[in-house]
Every structure is written in C-alpha cells, then in structure tokens.
Design an enzyme around this catalytic site. Sequence first.
Site, PDB file in Angstrom:
ATOM      1  N   VAL A 286     -43.613 -40.719  62.654  1.00  0.00           N
ATOM      2  CA  VAL A 286     -43.797 -40.164  61.316  1.00  0.00           C
ATOM      3  C   VAL A 286     -43.429 -38.682  61.305  1.00  0.00           C
ATOM      4  CG1 VAL A 286     -45.513 -39.596  59.579  1.00  0.00           C
ATOM      5  CG2 VAL A 286     -45.560 -41.827  60.697  1.00  0.00           C
ATOM      6  N   ALA A 287     -43.862 -37.997  62.368  1.00  0.00           N
ATOM      7  CA  ALA A 287     -43.628 -36.550  62.415  1.00  0.00           C
ATOM      8  C   ALA A 287     -42.154 -36.214  62.454  1.00  0.00           C
ATOM      9  CB  ALA A 287     -44.329 -35.973  63.643  1.00  0.00           C
ATOM     10  N   ILE A 289     -39.586 -37.770  61.271  1.00  0.00           N
ATOM     11  CA  ILE A 289     -38.700 -38.151  60.167  1.00  0.00           C
ATOM     12  C   ILE A 289     -38.915 -37.270  58.945  1.00  0.00           C
ATOM     13  CG2 ILE A 289     -38.148 -40.035  58.589  1.00  0.00           C
ATOM     14  CD1 ILE A 289     -38.916 -41.939  60.832  1.00  0.00           C
ATOM     15  N   ASP A 333      -3.950 -21.380  35.149  1.00  0.00           N
ATOM     16  CA  ASP A 333      -2.963 -21.217  34.085  1.00  0.00           C
ATOM     17  C   ASP A 333      -3.188 -19.863  33.455  1.00  0.00           C
ATOM     18  OD1 ASP A 333      -1.823 -23.675  34.277  1.00  0.00           O
ATOM     19  OD2 ASP A 333      -3.205 -24.617  32.861  1.00  0.00           O
ATOM     20  N   ASP A 636      -4.111 -28.706  31.870  1.00  0.00           N
ATOM     21  CA  ASP A 636      -4.502 -29.299  30.596  1.00  0.00           C
ATOM     22  C   ASP A 636      -3.623 -30.483  30.190  1.00  0.00           C
ATOM     23  OD1 ASP A 636      -2.300 -27.754  30.145  1.00  0.00           O
ATOM     24  OD2 ASP A 636      -3.265 -26.370  28.756  1.00  0.00           O
ATOM     25  N   ASP A 640      -0.112 -32.359  34.325  1.00  0.00           N
ATOM     26  CA  ASP A 640      -0.942 -31.609  35.268  1.00  0.00           C
ATOM     27  C   ASP A 640      -1.814 -32.538  36.104  1.00  0.00           C
ATOM     28  OD1 ASP A 640       0.008 -29.160  34.502  1.00  0.00           O
ATOM     29  OD2 ASP A 640      -1.508 -28.864  32.958  1.00  0.00           O
ATOM     30  N   ASN A 730     -45.716 -34.032  55.390  1.00  0.00           N
ATOM     31  CA  ASN A 730     -44.275 -34.207  55.164  1.00  0.00           C
ATOM     32  C   ASN A 730     -43.935 -34.490  53.718  1.00  0.00           C
ATOM     33  OD1 ASN A 730     -43.838 -33.804  57.796  1.00  0.00           O
ATOM     34  ND2 ASN A 730     -43.168 -35.880  58.294  1.00  0.00           N
ATOM     35  N   ASP A 734     -45.074 -30.280  52.077  1.00  0.00           N
ATOM     36  CA  ASP A 734     -43.751 -29.740  52.411  1.00  0.00           C
ATOM     37  C   ASP A 734     -42.765 -29.826  51.259  1.00  0.00           C
ATOM     38  OD1 ASP A 734     -44.230 -28.940  54.854  1.00  0.00           O
ATOM     39  OD2 ASP A 734     -42.966 -30.402  55.903  1.00  0.00           O
TER      40      ASP A 734
HETATM   41  P1  ATP Z   1       0.474 -21.316  30.960  1.00  0.00           P
HETATM   42  O1  ATP Z   1       1.164 -22.200  31.936  1.00  0.00           O
HETATM   43  O2  ATP Z   1       0.247 -19.951  31.397  1.00  0.00           O
HETATM   44  O3  ATP Z   1      -0.718 -21.935  30.318  1.00  0.00           O
HETATM   45  P2  ATP Z   1       1.882 -22.253  28.877  1.00  0.00           P
HETATM   46  O4  ATP Z   1       1.398 -23.550  29.376  1.00  0.00           O
HETATM   47  O5  ATP Z   1       1.519 -21.831  27.509  1.00  0.00           O
HETATM   48  O6  ATP Z   1       1.533 -21.118  29.845  1.00  0.00           O
HETATM   49  P3  ATP Z   1       4.248 -23.341  28.292  1.00  0.00           P
HETATM   50  O7  ATP Z   1       3.498 -23.839  27.135  1.00  0.00           O
HETATM   51  O8  ATP Z   1       4.728 -24.270  29.328  1.00  0.00           O
HETATM   52  O9  ATP Z   1       3.391 -22.266  29.032  1.00  0.00           O
HETATM   53  O10 ATP Z   1       5.398 -22.465  27.742  1.00  0.00           O
HETATM   54  C1  ATP Z   1       6.447 -22.064  28.551  1.00  0.00           C
HETATM   55  C2  ATP Z   1       7.477 -21.341  27.728  1.00  0.00           C
HETATM   56  O11 ATP Z   1       7.966 -22.210  26.717  1.00  0.00           O
HETATM   57  C3  ATP Z   1       6.932 -20.130  26.994  1.00  0.00           C
HETATM   58  O12 ATP Z   1       7.060 -18.987  27.757  1.00  0.00           O
HETATM   59  C4  ATP Z   1       7.795 -20.063  25.765  1.00  0.00           C
HETATM   60  O13 ATP Z   1       8.969 -19.323  26.047  1.00  0.00           O
HETATM   61  C5  ATP Z   1       8.167 -21.498  25.511  1.00  0.00           C
HETATM   62  N1  ATP Z   1       7.332 -22.076  24.458  1.00  0.00           N
HETATM   63  C6  ATP Z   1       6.004 -22.188  24.434  1.00  0.00           C
HETATM   64  N2  ATP Z   1       5.576 -22.812  23.326  1.00  0.00           N
HETATM   65  C7  ATP Z   1       6.662 -23.112  22.627  1.00  0.00           C
HETATM   66  C8  ATP Z   1       6.901 -23.789  21.391  1.00  0.00           C
HETATM   67  N3  ATP Z   1       5.920 -24.265  20.656  1.00  0.00           N
HETATM   68  N4  ATP Z   1       8.175 -23.922  20.969  1.00  0.00           N
HETATM   69  C9  ATP Z   1       9.173 -23.444  21.720  1.00  0.00           C
HETATM   70  N5  ATP Z   1       9.032 -22.826  22.879  1.00  0.00           N
HETATM   71  C10 ATP Z   1       7.801 -22.642  23.347  1.00  0.00           C
END
Ligand code: ATP
Length: 913
Positions: A286-287, A289, A333, A636, A640, A730, A734
């Site tokens: 017992v002690a 465990i 990001d 996001d 990704d 225990n 404890d």
């Molecule tokens: P991070 O990776 O830092 O989050 P992000 O995801 O916003 O940045 P992206 O969205 O991939 O980066 O954008 C990359 C590039 O695409 C930007 O630098 C811009 O030049 C262009 N871009 C972003 N949004 C648009 C859009 N709605 N229409 C056209 N070009 C865009």
Amino acid sequence: MMNWHCITKEEAEKTLQTSIDKGLSKKEVLKRQKKYGLNILAAKKKKNIIIKFFNQFADFMIITLICAALISFLVSLLHGELDFVDPIIILLIITLNAILGVLQETKAEKSLEALQKMSAPTAHVLRDGIITSVDAKELVPGDIIYLETGHFVPADGRLITATNLKVDEASLTGESHPVEKEADIVLKEDALLADRSNMVTATGIVTYGRGTAIVTATGMNTEVGHIAKLIMEDDTPMTPLQKRLASTGKALGIAALLICIVIFIIGILKNRPIFDMFMTSVSLAVAAIPEGLPAIVTIMLSLGVQRMAKKNAVIRKLPAVETLGSATVICSDKTGTLTQNKMTVTELASIHGKERPDSSYSQLLLTLTSLCNDSILQVTNKGKHSSVSATGEPTEKAFILAAYQCGILKPQLDLNNPRIHEIPFDSTRKLMTTVHREASGNIRSITKGAPDILIPKCTHVYQNGREIPMTQTHIKFMEKQNQSMAERALRVIAVAYKNISSSDITNYNPSKRSVSNLEFKKPLESGLILVGLIGMIDPPREEVAEAVLTCQMAGIKPVMITGDHVSTACAIAKELGIMGSGDLAMTGAELARIDNDTLVEQIHRYSVFARVSPEHKVRIVKAFQAREEVVAMTGDGVNDAPALKAADIGCAMGITGTDVAKNAADMILTDDNFATIVAAVKEGRGIYDNIKKAIHFLLSCNIGEIITIFVAILLGLPSPLLAVQLLWVNLVTDSLPAISLGVEPAAKDIMKKKPIPPNKGMFADGLVFKILFEGIMIGFLALLAFIIGIRVYDSQVITDPLLLHGNTVSIAAALVPNIGRTMSFAVLSLSQLFHSFNMRSEHSLTKIGLFSNIKLLLSFFVCGFLQVIVISFKPLANIFKVVPLNAAQWSVVLVLSFLPVVIVEIQKSMPKK
Ligand code: ATP
C-alpha cells in the site's frame, strides 16, 4: 430513398417544398427539426456510469490493493482472528477513490465537450430570404445552404449553383482528388456515389470555388450517416506523460511486490510470526503505490485546459498541453495573427508615380478593384447621417471602402457591369480575376494581385486613357514604386485589365447576367494592361511586440511566414522584433530552389519566409524538426492542413480559420492572436511544472512510507504503520495538497527559462535524488516518532523488566505499540503536509510568500484538522487503530513534522553546482 441526382434542381425544390430564392421560413424549420431531428451523427454511446465506475478498478495499482485486502482477510481468517475492519476499510477507501475518479472523468468529459462545441462547424443558410449563420446541427431538409472554400459540407444536398466548385469527398468515396461539381445536369439513376457531380455529401470539404445547394438529407439519413459507425472518432488518447506515469505506476507496483517478498523472507529469517509479516507486507504494498497519482494528473491537465480556454486557446488534443511547454520555434502567419487584419488603403500609384485620390488614375484603380472584389458594402442611413461598413476579406474590404470615400459605389458598379466569369483568389497563385460585361456590351477582364506576379503578365500599360506597350523602363519604374511601398510595411496590390472579344469565348451567351463556366480561347491572366498599384497598411497587433520579446527570452524563436512581399514582411518583422540584426529572410521562390539538406543546415538563420505558398509550410516545419526543434505552426486555409498536422503543435485560427484547418489542428486560437500562442506556452510550461511538483511530492512521500516500514523491520521493531493508516495518508491527506500544487501560480521566471527538452524525462535533472533524499528524510522522522513512542510511552505499559531490557525481537513480540504507531502515523501525515510547501518552488518559501497559494494553505488546514480528528475522535481512532495523544506527545509530533521545512530550506539555501 429519393434519387436526387436524377432530377432537376427545380424538381428537388418542389419535392422538398422549399424556395430557392427565399429558403424555408423559421416556422417551417422548427416543424422539420421536430420531424427529422438534429443534423448530427449519433454519437458513440457514452460509457454508462456503472461501467465507468468499474473501469476505475481496472488499474494495476488498484488491483494490487484489492488483492492485498482479500489476502489479508483470508489470512486473518486462517489465523483465527476474524478481522473485517482492515479489508473493509481498504475497500471503502478504494471505492471512494473510484467515485472520485468517475466524477473527475465525467467533469473532464463535459469540459472537453464544451470545448468541442466551441469549435463546432457552422453553416450559412438562407431562411426567410435572409442569409444567416447557424450551427450546422440545426439544418433540415429543404434548407438552402452556401458552400464556401475551406468549409465542410454540412449535410447532403442537391446543387443549385456551382462556380468552379470542387469538393473533396475522400472520406466517403475514397476518391483521392477533389471532384468538380456542376449544378445544371441531371444524371442517370445508376450513377455511383463518386460520380454524382450535381450532389454534395456531408463531411465533404469544399476545396475550391463556391456554390449553393438544397439540403436533401441530414444527420443519420445522410450518406455518411449510413456508414457512421465506421468513422466514429477514437477515444481521447493518453498524453505521453500519462503513459509514462502509467508505466511508472506499474514499475512501482512490481517493486512493491519484490520488497514485500524481501521483507517477508527477512521477517521469517528473524523468526517473526508469519501472520504479522504478512500484514506488514500488505502495508508495504500500500505504501509503495501512489494511488492518487493518475487521478491527480488528469485533474491538473483538465484544469489547465480550462484555464487555457479562458485565455482564448482551445486545446483540441490533450497531449498538446505538454508539447506546448517544449515549443522552441513558433511559425506564425503575418496577416491577422501578427497584424490586426484591418487593411486601409493609403497610397495609389500609376505609371506617373504617386496619385492623388481624386485623379483619374485613382478613380480607375478603385473602380476596377471594386468590381474584382467579393466583399459587400453596407450603407445605413440614419436621418442625416449615413454610416458605412463592409463584410468580406480585409484586403477586399479596404478597396471598396476607399472607393466609397471617392464616391464610387460597388453595388452600382455591379449592377452596370455584371460579373460573368471568375477565377477566385488563391494564396498559391496570389491573383484574382473577374470578367464583366459592361453596359456597352464590351467584355472586360480585371486581374488584381501581387505585383511581382502580375507585372510580368502585363504587355501594356495604361497611360492617359491609352494602352501603350510596356517597356523595361516602365517595368523598372513600377517595381521601384512597389519596393518603396513595401519597405514602408504596405501590402501592395497591382491592378490590370484586358478587353475580350466575344468571339474569343466558345460558349458565350450574351443574355446571361450571372457567373458561369465560360471557356476562353486565350488564357485570361496574360497579355494584360497594367493600370497601377495600390498600397494598404495593416498595423501590427499591439500586444505582439511584447509577446515576441517574451518568446525570445524563453528561448523560443518566432518566425514569420507570409504570402506578402519580402520587403513588406521584413518591415513588419523588424518593427515587431522578429527580425534581428543577424536574421535573414527567404522567399518562396528561393525555398523552392534550395534542396532539403541545405535548408536543414541553414534554416535557423532565417526568421522571415515571404511570398510562400501554403505548400512551402510543410517543408519549413520539417526542416526545423530535423534540427530537433519543437515547432508550433499557425494556419487557416485548407492548404494549411498538412502543415498543421506535420507541426508538433498545429494552431488553427478560430475566426478566419476554415473547418479543415481547425480539424487538423491541436489547438485553436479563438482570437487569431500570436500573443495567445505565447500565453498558451506559458500555461503549458506551468502545468508541466506543477504536475512535476505533484509527482515529486507524492513519490517522496511514498518512499518515506516504504523506508519507515522497511527500516523498522530491519531493526526488528514491530510494523510502525498499518495498511489502513497508509491508505488514509496516500488517498486523503496527500491528495488535497497535491491537487493544490496543481494550481500553484506559474513561477515568475517561467518564461525566462529554456524550453523543456521533449525527450528529457520528468525525472532528469536530479529529481530522482531529490525524491530519494526527501523520502529518506520523511521516513526517518516517522520512524523516529515511532521509536520515541514505543521506547518512551508504550514501553511504560510493559512491566516485565526482563522484556524491557531484553532484545528487540522480544520487545516486538510483547509490545502493543499503540502510541508509537499513532505518533508515527501523525508524523508521517503532518510532515508530508508541511513538506508540500517545500514543493511550491525551488526558491525559498520566504521569497515566494506563504500566502501566494491560498488553496494549498487551505488544504493544509483541512487535512491537518482531519488528521487530528482521526486520532482524537474515539470511534474513528478505533477504526484506524490509533489512540489519543497527550500534549507532550503532540509536541514531539509537531516538532518532528516541521523539520522537513527546515531541512529543505537549508538545502535550498546551499549554493548549487
Ligand atoms: P499571411 O500568410 O501573412 O497570413 P496572407 O495569407 O494574407 O498573409 P495571402 O492571402 O496568401 O497572404 O496573400 C498573398 C498575396 O496575394 C498578397 O501579398 C497580395 O499581394 C495578394 N492578395 C491578397 N489578397 C488578395 C486579393 N483578395 N486579391 C488579389 N490579390 C490578393
């Protein structure tokens, strides 16, 4: 079953008694919810409480205890002494422990469920003519749903519209590539599930484009519902620490059995009665465990998870709590995580240089970017004042709000120039293109995107209403402007257009005003006419600079990963302190060129990765991991997900994150904030520290108990502690302090230490020696109390002078060591209570203050009080086979019990090597 793929969408609309334009009414939804139930897959049957209760006994340590109780009962039976008390008490305490276990498990389950609810998918649905966002489980057949890239398909549905829609249905059909969907076709009845391109099925993932659909089936009636049993989720896995503890527990149990055998043999050799030796062996088992340990670790983890959730970090996978404490690299990001994601247009430029907002170039730039734009402008008029807001992606919102300031209204533009085709933005291409028919009937495509990608696709520039061929001078000039804006931390978007002749479109229908899949003879995104550049600022989040500093002091390398231009990225990284003087930046293009070995060799010198695509993220994670780093990575988008899975701690964005990203992640940041990761790391380190303290505490106490008994037997003394007394210590006196150690506030310097190496066991760093030393200390104090008890007080009961001066073996035989046992029981319990304060910190108690952990103080008094009651209250004293002590005896007990604090304080004050 209805074959929805064989009928038109209008027929589906009719059959399901809904309206494609308006959706269902709220009343109808309620009615259908009653009829069809919730849109959920029947959850795995919850373990019922009785099974849960019995599961608590399926633990190696507890089984050992039960065997001990049973054997001690049988032996006492054979011995002719019907002793029910001991086994009953043992069983009672074990049962109590099991009940606590069940309560704990239920509570932990509930809090996990609550967390899961926080990350449950939502669906966009049209009801009463209004688009709203609802919990996906509230959908009913007939609902009109919106499908967006990155989201799960919430129910089975017949498509109404599909724009470049691609859905990954691998989990259902096994088809490894996303399938292209079409709304306007009708299929044969025998079309296979995988070929039903006018249908979407629940749990599919929209990987591209968008669409709308009528819900045809929900919950268990969906295609997945039919095979739901096959894809039920696993149980929550044990964390590495829990696994290690389980095996430590087993090892201790086996060690206890071995010690029992040794003691038994020694006892027999010393001619001690077999029965006595047997009971002593049971007490020893017992002690040895640490019965309370598994429950205490679970409690600490689940308390920690709850605390983290309050700080916006929702843990999805329990092991992440531990891994967080070991993180050495955080890849984040930029947009939205390090910055506020509130973009504002601050600069416009044309082939002539910087433009004023009212110039004709600026007007054209803003008109084009308003058309090639998916955000929605909302103007509300309140009396004389009108307020304006926008919904959509921050980059896009910035354009239409800037346009609004210059008197350009997107809704009006859309009406006059309907969009007839589009290629949506994606972060790999970094471009977006839309095609419009102008009031004159002309067709024009507009492309906007990253300048370094768009400018090479342009053959002309726009100048004073004319389109002139682009020269090297033009390119250099525009690139210089781009560079200058980017260096000032602006995100720069280039804007271009091109006129298209209707004869260049194979399936052009001049009467159609909506987006459709047109086929172009020449690629849309080439031969463009460049109009200019737009720069926008996205200020860093205020709390991030401090969080970056905290990271660096904590030995964690923050790394920025962004789709933005390298100059923009570096400007912000420098402002935030991510990029120091010796740090380098790498672009996605460079990353693509470099081979893996070189990347692994060099990667630690880089703190910024710019213009990368989501696909690059996996390589970055793996390269850091190859250097034995523990990597946290944010994400996001759908793309990704692989990086989130590959990272040691995948962190998905709670606000902007897609369902797919959330599903792949270990942790969700409900506020999308970098600082939250750092806070979670701090919390993770704190939890690890506190669990370590609890283990340190409990094991040193267990060792103390073993030593008391073992040495007593070696000295030929009677057994100083009985099994019930040990169980009481225990499990009761404890456990409370151990749990209270779990809420010990994180040490002030916790983020000034290096990360905990993941492969370094908990017992490294001399912890084993500390545990042994403290165990020996407690063991000797309890033994001392016992010896004082029997020599000074119990022996007074013995009148036979022969025995008094006789050898120890005969004392053992003749003595009823009641006072000795009581004193050693009291010292054992109270010294451990005092010892719990030693565990709080590696610094002196005078430094951290006695009152900084009120819960521990409270546990101390509660347990101390219980201990006094057990000894002084006659009925309880009888059960625990102790006797009330007098003032002198209590004084001895108190002095001995307090000694651990003095000894450990002296030890702490000694200079460390
Ligand atoms: P991070 O990776 O830092 O989050 P992000 O995801 O916003 O940045 P992206 O969205 O991939 O980066 O954008 C990359 C590039 O695409 C930007 O630098 C811009 O030049 C262009 N871009 C972003 N949004 C648009 C859009 N709605 N229409 C056209 N070009 C865009």
